[in-house]
Design a protein around this motif. Structure first.
Motif, short mmCIF file in Angstrom:
data_model
loop_
_atom_site.label_atom_id
_atom_site.label_comp_id
_atom_site.label_asym_id
_atom_site.label_seq_id
_atom_site.Cartn_x
_atom_site.Cartn_y
_atom_site.Cartn_z
N LEU A 102 -0.53 115.07 -38.40
CA LEU A 102 0.14 114.59 -37.23
C LEU A 102 -0.62 114.96 -36.11
CD1 LEU A 102 2.91 113.59 -36.18
CD2 LEU A 102 3.57 116.11 -36.18
N LEU A 103 -1.28 116.13 -36.01
CA LEU A 103 -1.91 116.44 -34.82
C LEU A 103 -3.26 115.84 -34.64
CD1 LEU A 103 -0.89 120.22 -34.78
CD2 LEU A 103 0.09 118.24 -33.22
N LYS A 104 -3.89 115.45 -35.72
CA LYS A 104 -5.47 115.10 -35.68
C LYS A 104 -5.32 113.63 -36.00
CE LYS A 104 -7.33 119.41 -37.03
NZ LYS A 104 -8.35 120.28 -37.92
N GLY A 105 -4.27 112.70 -36.81
CA GLY A 105 -4.82 111.77 -37.15
C GLY A 105 -4.02 110.49 -36.34
N GLY A 106 -3.21 110.82 -35.34
CA GLY A 106 -2.71 109.72 -34.34
C GLY A 106 -1.62 109.02 -34.97
N ALA A 107 -1.23 108.09 -34.20
CA ALA A 107 0.02 107.14 -34.53
C ALA A 107 0.28 106.92 -36.07
CB ALA A 107 0.22 106.18 -33.74
N GLU A 108 -0.59 106.68 -36.82
CA GLU A 108 -0.48 105.72 -38.22
C GLU A 108 -0.92 106.88 -39.40
OE1 GLU A 108 0.96 103.07 -38.38
OE2 GLU A 108 1.08 102.84 -35.92
N ALA A 109 -1.03 108.26 -38.75
CA ALA A 109 -1.30 109.15 -39.87
C ALA A 109 -0.36 109.48 -40.73
CB ALA A 109 -1.62 110.46 -38.96
N LEU A 110 0.93 109.44 -40.56
CA LEU A 110 2.23 109.75 -41.54
C LEU A 110 2.75 108.65 -41.87
CD1 LEU A 110 3.53 113.09 -39.95
CD2 LEU A 110 1.62 112.75 -41.45
N ALA A 111 3.11 108.21 -43.07
CA ALA A 111 4.19 107.12 -43.36
C ALA A 111 5.49 107.46 -43.03
CB ALA A 111 4.09 107.05 -44.96
N ASP A 112 6.30 106.53 -42.85
CA ASP A 112 7.80 106.70 -42.33
C ASP A 112 8.55 107.89 -42.83
OD1 ASP A 112 7.20 104.62 -40.37
OD2 ASP A 112 8.58 103.34 -41.40
N TYR A 113 8.27 107.79 -44.14
CA TYR A 113 9.08 109.18 -44.81
C TYR A 113 8.36 110.47 -44.51
CZ TYR A 113 5.60 109.83 -48.41
OH TYR A 113 4.38 110.30 -49.28
N GLU A 114 7.18 110.36 -44.35
CA GLU A 114 6.51 111.60 -43.69
C GLU A 114 6.97 112.11 -42.46
OE1 GLU A 114 2.46 111.87 -46.37
OE2 GLU A 114 2.59 110.30 -44.68
N VAL A 115 7.01 111.17 -41.62
CA VAL A 115 7.72 111.47 -40.05
C VAL A 115 9.02 112.03 -40.22
CG1 VAL A 115 8.31 110.58 -37.89
CG2 VAL A 115 6.54 109.68 -38.97
N LEU A 116 9.93 111.50 -41.35
CA LEU A 116 11.36 111.91 -41.34
C LEU A 116 11.16 113.55 -41.89
CD1 LEU A 116 13.33 109.04 -42.34
CD2 LEU A 116 13.43 110.25 -40.47
N GLU A 117 10.09 113.45 -42.92
CA GLU A 117 10.09 114.97 -43.55
C GLU A 117 9.84 115.79 -42.52
OE1 GLU A 117 7.76 115.92 -47.04
OE2 GLU A 117 6.94 114.10 -47.00
N GLN A 145 13.32 125.95 -45.49
CA GLN A 145 12.32 125.93 -46.54
C GLN A 145 12.85 124.81 -47.57
OE1 GLN A 145 12.27 129.95 -48.24
NE2 GLN A 145 10.67 130.61 -47.12
N GLY A 146 11.80 124.44 -48.27
CA GLY A 146 12.24 123.51 -49.23
C GLY A 146 11.54 122.48 -49.16
N ASP A 147 11.74 121.50 -49.95
CA ASP A 147 10.92 120.04 -50.01
C ASP A 147 12.14 119.15 -49.41
OD1 ASP A 147 9.64 117.69 -50.57
OD2 ASP A 147 9.77 117.80 -52.75
N THR A 148 11.49 118.62 -48.21
CA THR A 148 12.39 117.73 -47.48
C THR A 148 12.02 116.24 -47.70
OG1 THR A 148 10.71 117.38 -45.62
CG2 THR A 148 12.45 118.98 -45.25
N LYS A 149 10.98 116.09 -48.75
CA LYS A 149 10.73 114.62 -49.04
C LYS A 149 11.86 113.81 -49.62
CE LYS A 149 6.53 113.88 -50.76
NZ LYS A 149 5.53 113.92 -51.61
N PRO A 150 12.57 114.46 -50.84
CA PRO A 150 13.61 113.57 -51.40
C PRO A 150 14.78 113.10 -50.27
CG PRO A 150 13.07 115.56 -52.68
CD PRO A 150 12.31 115.64 -51.35
N VAL A 151 14.91 114.15 -49.19
CA VAL A 151 15.96 113.85 -48.03
C VAL A 151 15.65 112.79 -47.30
CG1 VAL A 151 17.32 114.69 -46.27
CG2 VAL A 151 16.96 116.11 -48.31
N ALA A 152 14.08 112.74 -46.98
CA ALA A 152 13.66 111.86 -46.13
C ALA A 152 13.84 110.38 -46.69
CB ALA A 152 12.15 112.06 -45.64
N LYS A 153 13.34 110.29 -47.91
CA LYS A 153 13.49 109.05 -48.81
C LYS A 153 14.97 108.63 -48.95
CE LYS A 153 8.97 109.20 -51.02
NZ LYS A 153 7.97 109.20 -52.39
N GLU A 154 15.65 109.31 -49.04
CA GLU A 154 17.08 108.84 -49.36
C GLU A 154 17.54 108.41 -48.00
OE1 GLU A 154 20.67 107.97 -51.25
OE2 GLU A 154 18.51 108.71 -52.08
#
Length: 265
Positions: A57-72, A81-90
């Motif tokens: 996020l800090l080094k890659g610019g606006a397109e560094a993260l996919a939409d679900y990763e932004v939500l993650e 703690q824990g995995d936020t990926k399933p919640v982001a995708k849902e």
């Protein structure tokens, strides 16, 4: 906040009661039995994933993260703690897009498993920040010279509304915004957008020009016959009293339409 007990210990793997964006080296132990084992496995793996997302996020610019990763990453604020990926995708599956998630009602967000009040508030705060940033780009500037900034602001503010909203932007002699008036909610017709009342308010606030704005909850911004007719009536009323109708902008999820650009006024 619901607390579930597993083997006599409080499970905070998806806790929604504090902010933690994954600072380096931070491991939050689980109280009770098995704390060290769980920390050694899941916590280290989770911390590493969060650190990698932060670095991208800090080094890659606006397109560094996919939409679900932004939500993650945003969900880290409410899930210690824990995995936020399933919640982001849902969330994306439920609402359809990142912008729809950020503009969703907090209560609707909390109906998605894993999203609590803190997470919903974190997502809502991003939407509010985006609106204020967009509005600052049009404040105290000639609107006609900052047209794309105005369209961006209107799209952020109105494209995802579930009701049809009518606004009138009143401008001074330098075409700077002096009044962003929320006129009505509901289908555009003479009852909700009476030409005399629109022009009267222009005189009351000292406006010399105005821009009509409304949204189409269907997503399709193409103007209706009623949109065109009422715009022409307001423009005619304005001409009689020296108030210029610069445009009527229709906003939808699929884009926007300018009646002026289409030659309809």
């Amino acid at each position: 906040m619901k607390q579930e007990r597993l083997g006599g210990a409080r499970d905070v793997s998806n806790s929604d009661d504090s902010f933690d964006f994954g600072e380096e080296g931070r491991i939050v132990p689980f109280p009770g039995r098995g704390a060290s084992a769980r920390s050694d496995a899941g916590s280290h793996a989770g911390a590493g994933h969060r650190a990698r997302l932060r670095e991208r996020l800090l080094k890659g610019g606006a397109e560094a993260l996919a939409d679900y990763e932004v939500l993650e990453y945003l969900l880290f604020a409410g899930m210690r703690q824990g995995d936020t990926k399933p919640v982001a995708k849902e969330l994306l599956k439920t609402f359809g897009s990142l912008s729809a998630v950020l503009n969703a009602d907090p209560k609707a967000l909390q109906r998605v498993k894993g999203v609590g009040e803190t997470s919903a508030a974190a997502l809502k705060s991003v939407a509010i920040a985006a609106r204020r940033m967009a509005r600052s780009e049009v404040a105290d500037k000639p609107v006609l010279g900052s047209w794309q900034a105005l369209i961006d602001y209107l799209a952020i503010d109105m494209a995802h509304l579930t009701v049809e909203r009518v606004r009138v932007l009143y401008l001074d002699t330098k075409n700077r915004l002096i009044d962003d008036h929320h006129l009505a909610d509901g289908t555009i017709d003479e009852a909700s957008l009476h030409p005399r009342e629109v022009i009267r308010r222009a005189m009351d606030v000292g406006a010399s020009a105005l821009i009509l704005v409304h949204n189409h909850p269907s997503g399709n911004p193409e103007p209706s016959r009623a949109d065109i007719d009422i715009t022409r009536r307001i423009a005619e009323a304005g001409r009689l009293l020296g108030v210029t109708v610069h445009d009527h902008v229709v906003v939808g999820r699929e884009g926007h339409v300018s009646l002026r650009a289409k030659g309809l006024i």
